[in-house]
Design a protein around this motif. Structure first.
Motif, PDB file in Angstrom:
ATOM      1  N   ALA A   1       3.348  16.297-116.876  1.00 45.79           N
ATOM      2  CA  ALA A   1       3.324  16.530-118.456  1.00 45.79           C
ATOM      3  C   ALA A   1       4.675  16.721-119.116  1.00 45.79           C
ATOM      4  CB  ALA A   1       2.647  17.865-118.507  1.00 45.79           C
ATOM      5  N   GLN A   2       5.503  15.927-118.469  1.00 46.83           N
ATOM      6  CA  GLN A   2       7.015  15.863-118.921  1.00 46.83           C
ATOM      7  C   GLN A   2       7.602  17.184-119.238  1.00 46.83           C
ATOM      8  OE1 GLN A   2       8.047  12.651-119.213  1.00 46.83           O
ATOM      9  NE2 GLN A   2       6.132  12.250-118.296  1.00 46.83           N
ATOM     10  N   ARG A   3       7.429  18.042-118.256  1.00 47.46           N
ATOM     11  CA  ARG A   3       8.043  19.238-118.312  1.00 47.46           C
ATOM     12  C   ARG A   3       8.760  19.671-117.110  1.00 47.46           C
ATOM     13  NH1 ARG A   3       2.570  22.296-120.244  1.00 47.46           N
ATOM     14  NH2 ARG A   3       3.294  24.172-119.602  1.00 47.46           N
ATOM     15  N   ASP A   4       9.973  20.320-117.204  1.00 45.38           N
ATOM     16  CA  ASP A   4      11.024  20.420-116.118  1.00 45.38           C
ATOM     17  C   ASP A   4      10.310  21.632-115.241  1.00 45.38           C
ATOM     18  OD1 ASP A   4      12.835  20.635-114.300  1.00 45.38           O
ATOM     19  OD2 ASP A   4      14.255  21.674-115.669  1.00 45.38           O
TER      20      ASP A   4
ATOM     21  N   LYS B   1      11.274  29.083-113.863  1.00 41.20           N
ATOM     22  CA  LYS B   1      12.035  30.203-114.252  1.00 41.20           C
ATOM     23  C   LYS B   1      11.211  31.175-115.259  1.00 41.20           C
ATOM     24  CE  LYS B   1      16.767  28.069-113.763  1.00 41.20           C
ATOM     25  NZ  LYS B   1      18.011  27.398-114.388  1.00 41.20           N
ATOM     26  N   THR B   2      11.077  30.347-116.258  1.00 40.48           N
ATOM     27  CA  THR B   2      10.412  31.201-117.402  1.00 40.48           C
ATOM     28  C   THR B   2       8.926  32.015-116.843  1.00 40.48           C
ATOM     29  OG1 THR B   2      10.814  29.353-119.008  1.00 40.48           O
ATOM     30  CG2 THR B   2       9.045  30.853-119.687  1.00 40.48           C
ATOM     31  N   GLU B   3       8.217  31.274-116.133  1.00 45.28           N
ATOM     32  CA  GLU B   3       6.872  32.146-115.557  1.00 45.28           C
ATOM     33  C   GLU B   3       7.254  33.214-114.533  1.00 45.28           C
ATOM     34  OE1 GLU B   3       3.250  30.072-114.775  1.00 45.28           O
ATOM     35  OE2 GLU B   3       3.624  28.457-116.510  1.00 45.28           O
TER      36      GLU B   3
ATOM     37  N   THR C   1       2.653  35.783-105.098  1.00 41.67           N
ATOM     38  CA  THR C   1       2.380  35.025-106.488  1.00 41.67           C
ATOM     39  C   THR C   1       3.462  33.952-106.831  1.00 41.67           C
ATOM     40  OG1 THR C   1       1.685  37.286-107.461  1.00 41.67           O
ATOM     41  CG2 THR C   1       2.036  35.644-109.068  1.00 41.67           C
ATOM     42  N   LEU C   2       4.788  34.371-106.368  1.00 39.43           N
ATOM     43  CA  LEU C   2       6.000  33.312-106.759  1.00 39.43           C
ATOM     44  C   LEU C   2       5.634  31.973-105.671  1.00 39.43           C
ATOM     45  CD1 LEU C   2       9.109  35.288-107.210  1.00 39.43           C
ATOM     46  CD2 LEU C   2       7.680  34.273-108.828  1.00 39.43           C
ATOM     47  N   GLU C   3       5.319  32.315-104.525  1.00 39.38           N
ATOM     48  CA  GLU C   3       4.822  31.052-103.441  1.00 39.38           C
ATOM     49  C   GLU C   3       3.586  30.481-103.996  1.00 39.38           C
ATOM     50  OE1 GLU C   3       3.901  32.360 -99.346  1.00 39.38           O
ATOM     51  OE2 GLU C   3       5.797  33.882 -99.329  1.00 39.38           O
ATOM     52  N   HIS C   4       2.677  31.132-104.617  1.00 37.83           N
ATOM     53  CA  HIS C   4       1.672  30.444-105.118  1.00 37.83           C
ATOM     54  C   HIS C   4       2.158  29.710-106.385  1.00 37.83           C
ATOM     55  CE1 HIS C   4      -1.340  33.377-103.288  1.00 37.83           C
ATOM     56  NE2 HIS C   4      -0.773  32.493-102.506  1.00 37.83           N
ATOM     57  N   LEU C   5       2.920  30.045-107.383  1.00 40.44           N
ATOM     58  CA  LEU C   5       3.597  29.451-108.382  1.00 40.44           C
ATOM     59  C   LEU C   5       4.487  28.280-108.065  1.00 40.44           C
ATOM     60  CD1 LEU C   5       3.808  29.316-111.515  1.00 40.44           C
ATOM     61  CD2 LEU C   5       6.096  31.071-111.018  1.00 40.44           C
ATOM     62  N   ARG C   6       5.348  28.476-106.864  1.00 42.15           N
ATOM     63  CA  ARG C   6       5.855  27.170-106.396  1.00 42.15           C
ATOM     64  C   ARG C   6       5.127  26.256-106.108  1.00 42.15           C
ATOM     65  NH1 ARG C   6      10.972  27.443-103.867  1.00 42.15           N
ATOM     66  NH2 ARG C   6      10.739  25.358-103.273  1.00 42.15           N
ATOM     67  N   SER C   7       3.751  26.398-105.300  1.00 45.72           N
ATOM     68  CA  SER C   7       3.185  25.446-104.849  1.00 45.72           C
ATOM     69  C   SER C   7       2.442  24.633-105.967  1.00 45.72           C
ATOM     70  CB  SER C   7       1.885  25.856-103.987  1.00 45.72           C
ATOM     71  OG  SER C   7       0.935  26.780-104.651  1.00 45.72           O
ATOM     72  N   VAL C   8       2.307  25.372-107.446  1.00 46.13           N
ATOM     73  CA  VAL C   8       1.637  24.293-108.337  1.00 46.13           C
ATOM     74  C   VAL C   8       2.488  23.767-109.313  1.00 46.13           C
ATOM     75  CG1 VAL C   8      -0.630  25.742-107.721  1.00 46.13           C
ATOM     76  CG2 VAL C   8       0.972  26.714-109.570  1.00 46.13           C
ATOM     77  N   VAL C   9       3.660  24.472-109.404  1.00 47.10           N
ATOM     78  CA  VAL C   9       4.593  24.128-110.496  1.00 47.10           C
ATOM     79  C   VAL C   9       5.134  22.979-110.628  1.00 47.10           C
ATOM     80  CG1 VAL C   9       6.698  24.957-109.822  1.00 47.10           C
ATOM     81  CG2 VAL C   9       6.341  25.303-112.117  1.00 47.10           C
ATOM     82  N   GLY C  10       5.114  22.335-109.444  1.00 45.63           N
ATOM     83  CA  GLY C  10       5.603  20.644-109.383  1.00 45.63           C
ATOM     84  C   GLY C  10       4.755  19.830-110.139  1.00 45.63           C
TER      85      GLY C  10
END
Length: 924
Positions: A802-805, A811-813, A788-797
């Motif tokens: 949307a001007q969000r870091d 970290k939050t998710e 799940t974290l790998e998938h999150l890494r691939s989409v969080v960029g």
């Protein structure tokens, strides 16, 4: 006076003041060197005392030091005596007496620094001093090398010193027998490669019994070629991967929704081959996913829990809209085979990663092969930060001092050479074209060869070294090409590189571990002569070769020493310095020169057009070179920019990994506590209480009345998770029954059930089952969480748009997902333990064996992980297939009574690796 002149004048005055300060007070490095002088004087003053001891006396000193340490003295207090004892042991065992600068290097290593020592200054011997001192604590010392050959060689060589001091030495290597590896880690000093240490750490944290673990903690590590290991090799993480669970139902379920999409549901960019869902598409999908039972009611695609679902839905969309049959792939024998877009050939065995290949298989109705998933991973940065104290040695670390300090907390100290450096470093020679450059290189090699000067030619790639080799063959110049296929052969080639007139082409000289000695390597010559004449007199052979050695060495010195000729500059100044440092060891004469052209990668990227105009205006003739210190400075500035950019990339990657590392420490810590604990009943009881709290809060929320409770849901969840039937509906109608009373009654009934199980199983058997269930569930949940974290890494960029870091979002998710994982862990452990039924002694044994086998399946993947195979996203040749071995003794395919009583989703007892419901438990 213009303002800029004032600023410039001020800056010059400040620089002048800085230079003056350095002259008066010395640099920070000078002050560190000076601080070791009193310690070195103490060690030297003790030399006569230790020379007077016999061999048994040296060994007895180690026991004395241990008693002093146990009595409260610190290792710093013991340093002068320990170093003096170790130096004397090395003098007797190896015939090598440590110089003062080697003692200095050892002191800095003990203090947790990087000792930058030039090539040939004896770093292998230096490591024995702090290793011996720190081994006195009894907690073990790891000496880390870049390859298995060096680990074995150094362990074999230096074990003579440690043995004379009463210490044990071990060496760790890939595919080592279990008992041998365990003994190596139990030794006082352990030599190993960085890859094997990292993989063993991951394997240890997949074990189910404490006595199966290899490593006994992370006390002190000395990293040889520290820049190569902690910077160059730290770019990719160590990953142990294995086949995932069967997710075919998820892939096919999602695939059924895709044909209903219309063009308003997604945006496609064919130029960049990217595709994404529109807002309308997301709403449409949410509705259909809920209808298909793939997403719970009330959950949206924007929730952290939906990360994996979003990933698979996106991959299904890519499979349908971006990948076309008979263009990107073909279907042959019910299998999706990729087509190479450049050659048009089929790429049998190649698979797309991240579930994309499975999405195409679902689209085409083929059998869905399981994707490889990460079972455990760690970066070198986070592995080496586990050590209580870390230190390192190399010839080139100053240029990366900022990274060592920021990432590892390591200082870099330049240790002076034993003798002044006599090497001449010439200014770079820049030619207009690569052809002119290589013609000049061949001519330069010819001239050096004719006068008997050995030449070491450095190239940046294997391809270029082979091309240069062909040019030398045409010119009739005999030479050796250094490759990394055979470490032993490599050592021989490097050993011969100092022979008169020798020409050696090397692709990368970092971490070779063998000195280039002028006149050739004496010990290697002796060994070769003994191998050629086994019946000869060893003393006569040594005497003969010794006489020839002195003559060869003098001849090379007269010719100017080793000539290092580099064919281009590397992106990193450090790699250039490693190559240059091979010449001029121990005060030997030597020279180094870099031959460049405007076609070189670094020159081409950093402004060769401007330089080309300057060269043209100078009216340079073909074959002429420009040689000027300004060119050197300009190139070094370009290199420092590249180094800074690479450091920023590594630092950013590490920030993301640090989030996972904190969670990894929690999980690995919990696993160890579980393995160490004798009785886990309190842990499982706490989990059960939290599950009951969650059930009550969900169906009978605080401050709600009994008629507002979801009695049916409450009753169903209690049966499902706690395996008890309770008159919840009747309780809800009683007066005075609130949430607290409800909670107490459920807890009482659940405790009673578990007490009955403890009596039926026997306390000891239930403790074993609890331990195995906890470990198995933690490992299963952690594997899913990593995915799940790998998938999150691939989409969080994409959040950056949307001007969000992205880092803060990650970290939050990641924290929310971790909390969610712990909740589901508690729930699943409670449910499994509640559903275990009392059974006979034989059945109980079978259940424990099954739990252990399931645990062992994950460990098998870990044990087979090759050291050095760091990235699971390489185009793997299909999924790994395990040997089919029945999980239950006496299993008979034709007799269901021998199958035990596996759950529908449990592994099939036949050993196929499939779920029971998809194998022998398949409904007719």
């Amino acid at each position: 006076m213009p303002p800029h002149e004032t600023v410039t004048g001020e800056r010059e005055r400040m620089l002048g003041f800085g230079t003056l300060t350095k002259k008066v007070f010395g640099t920070a490095n000078d002050r560190k060197i000076k601080s070791t002088r009193p310690l070195i004087e103490k060690i030297n003053a003790l030399e006569a005392e230790y020379e007077a001891l016999d061999d048994a006396g040296l060994r007895a000193k180690t026991d004395e030091f241990r008693k002093r340490f146990e009595g409260g003295e610190s290792l710093d207090d013991l340093l002068p005596d320990a170093f003096a004892n170790c130096r004397e042991a090395a003098k007797r065992a190896l015939g090598l007496r440590a110089f003062d600068v080697q003692l200095m290097g050892g002191i800095f290593l003990h203090q947790g620094n990087i000792s930058e020592m030039k090539t040939g200054e004896g770093k292998t011997l230096v490591a024995t001093l702090p290793a011996y001192l720190n081994a006195i604590s009894g907690k073990g010392v790891h000496i880390v090398t870049v390859n298995d050959y060096l680990a074995r060689r150094d362990a074999d060589w230096m074990s003579k010193v440690y043995g004379a001091l009463g210490l044990t030495t071990g060496v760790v290597y890939p595919r080592q027998p279990e008992d041998e590896k365990k003994a190596a880690y139990q030794a006082d000093i352990t030599y190993a490669t960085n890859n094997e240490l990292g993989f063993d750490y991951l394997r240890d944290n997949m074990k189910s019994e404490l006595d199966q673990m290899y490593q006994r903690g992370h006390n002190f590590a000395i990293v040889d070629e520290v820049d190569s290991i902690l910077i160059d090799e730290a770019r990719t993480p160590l990953i142990i991967s294995g086949p995932s669970q069967d997710r075919s139902e998820l892939y096919t379920g999602i695939d059924k929704l895709l044909p209903d999409l219309t063009e308003e549901h997604y945006e496609l960019d064919e130029k960049t081959r990217s595709i994404s869902f529109t807002d309308e598409g997301n709403e449409f999908l949410e509705e259909r996913l809920r209808e298909a039972g793939l997403m719970p009611e009330g959950q949206t695609l924007y929730d952290p829990e939906s990360t994996t679902l979003v990933h698979h839905v996106t991959q299904a969309l890519r499979a349908h809209k971006l990948y076309q049959r008979d263009k990107d792939y073909i279907v042959r024998d019910n299998e999706v085979v990729l087509i190479d877009e450049f050659t048009g050939r089929m790429m049998a065995g190649r698979r797309l990663s991240d579930g994309l290949h499975q999405a195409i298989e679902a689209k085409e109705g083929c059998q869905i092969q399981p994707e490889n998933v990460t079972l455990a991973s760690v970066t070198f940065q986070n592995y080496f930060r586990l050590y209580n104290k870390l230190s390192g040695m190399t010839g080139t670390a100053t240029t990366e001092a900022e990274e060592f300090a920021e990432i590892y907390g390591l200082g870099v100290v330049e240790v002076p050479t034993n003798r002044p450096i006599a090497r001449i470093d010439e200014d770079d020679k820049v030619y207009r074209t690569a052809q002119e450059k290589y013609e000049a290189i061949v001519e330069e090699i010819r001239l050096a060869h004719q006068k008997g000067q050995p030449v070491l030619v450095g190239t940046t790639s294997i391809e270029k070294s082979e091309m240069l080799s062909q040019l030398l063959q045409k010119a009739g110049l005999k030479h050796n090409v250094l490759n990394a296929r055979q470490h032993e052969q490599e050592a021989q080639i490097v050993g011969d590189a100092g022979l008169p007139g020798a020409v050696t082409i090397a692709t990368n000289m970092a971490g070779r571990g063998t000195d280039i000695k002028l006149g050739g390597n004496f010990e290697m010559k002796v060994q070769a002569a003994l191998d050629a004449d086994p019946n000869g007199n060893p003393e006569e052979i040594r005497a003969r070769i010794e006489a020839g050695q002195a003559e060869a060495e003098d001849k090379v010195k007269e010719a100017g020493g080793l000539f290092v000729l580099a064919t281009e500059r590397h992106e990193s100044r450090r790699i250039d310095n490693q190559l240059r440092g091979r010449s001029g060891r121990q005060g030997d004469p030597g020279r180094s020169s870099f031959f460049l052209s405007l076609d070189d990668d670094l020159m081409r990227i950093f402004g060769s057009e401007r330089l080309d105009k300057v060269l043209s205006s100078l009216g340079m003739q073909e074959g002429e070179a420009i040689v000027h210190p300004w060119v050197n400075k300009s190139l070094e500035r370009a290199q420092s920019k590249v180094e800074a950019r690479n450091f920023d990339i590594r630092k950013q990657l590490l920030k993301f990994d640090d989030v996972m590392n904190d969670q990894r420490k929690v999980i690995f810590g919990q696993r160890r506590e579980i393995m160490e604990a004798e009785d886990l009943s309190e842990v499982t009881e706490d989990m059960r209480e939290e599950v009951i709290d969650d059930i009550v809060d969900t169906y009978a929320p605080p401050k709600s009345y009994a008629d507002q409770w979801d009695v049916e849901g409450l009753d169903a969840d209690i049966k499902d998770k706690l395996n008890i039937a309770l008159p919840v509906a009747e309780w809800a109608e009683e007066d005075g029954v609130d949430q607290d009373v409800l909670r107490e009654r459920i807890a009482e009934a659940s405790d009673k059930l578990m007490a009955e199980k403890a009596e039926a199983f026997g306390p000891e058997a239930l403790r074993q089952i609890e331990k195995q269930v906890l470990l198995q569930t933690i490992d299963s949940k952690w594997r899913d969480h990593l995915l799940t974290l790998e998938h999150l890494r691939s989409v969080v960029g994409f959040r950056g748009y949307a001007q969000r870091d992205p880092l803060n979002e990650y970290k939050t998710e990641a924290f929310q997902l971790f909390e969610s994982m712990l909740d589901s862990l508690r729930s699943e452990v409670t449910q499994k333990l509640a559903q275990i039924q009392p059974m006979s002694e034989e059945q109980r044994k079978q259940l424990l064996d099954q739990l252990r086998r399931e645990q062992a399946q994950a460990q098998m993947a870990a044990a087979q992980a090759p050291a050095g195979a760091t990235n699971p996203e390489s185009e793997a040749a299909g999924p790994a297939v395990a040997a089919k071995e029945p999980l239950i003794d006496g299993f008979d395919e034709t007799d269901p009574s021998t199958w035990g009583n596996p759950g529908r989703n449990a592994p099939c007892p036949c050993g196929s690796g499939q779920k029971f419901k998809h194998c022998h438990g398949r409904l007719a």
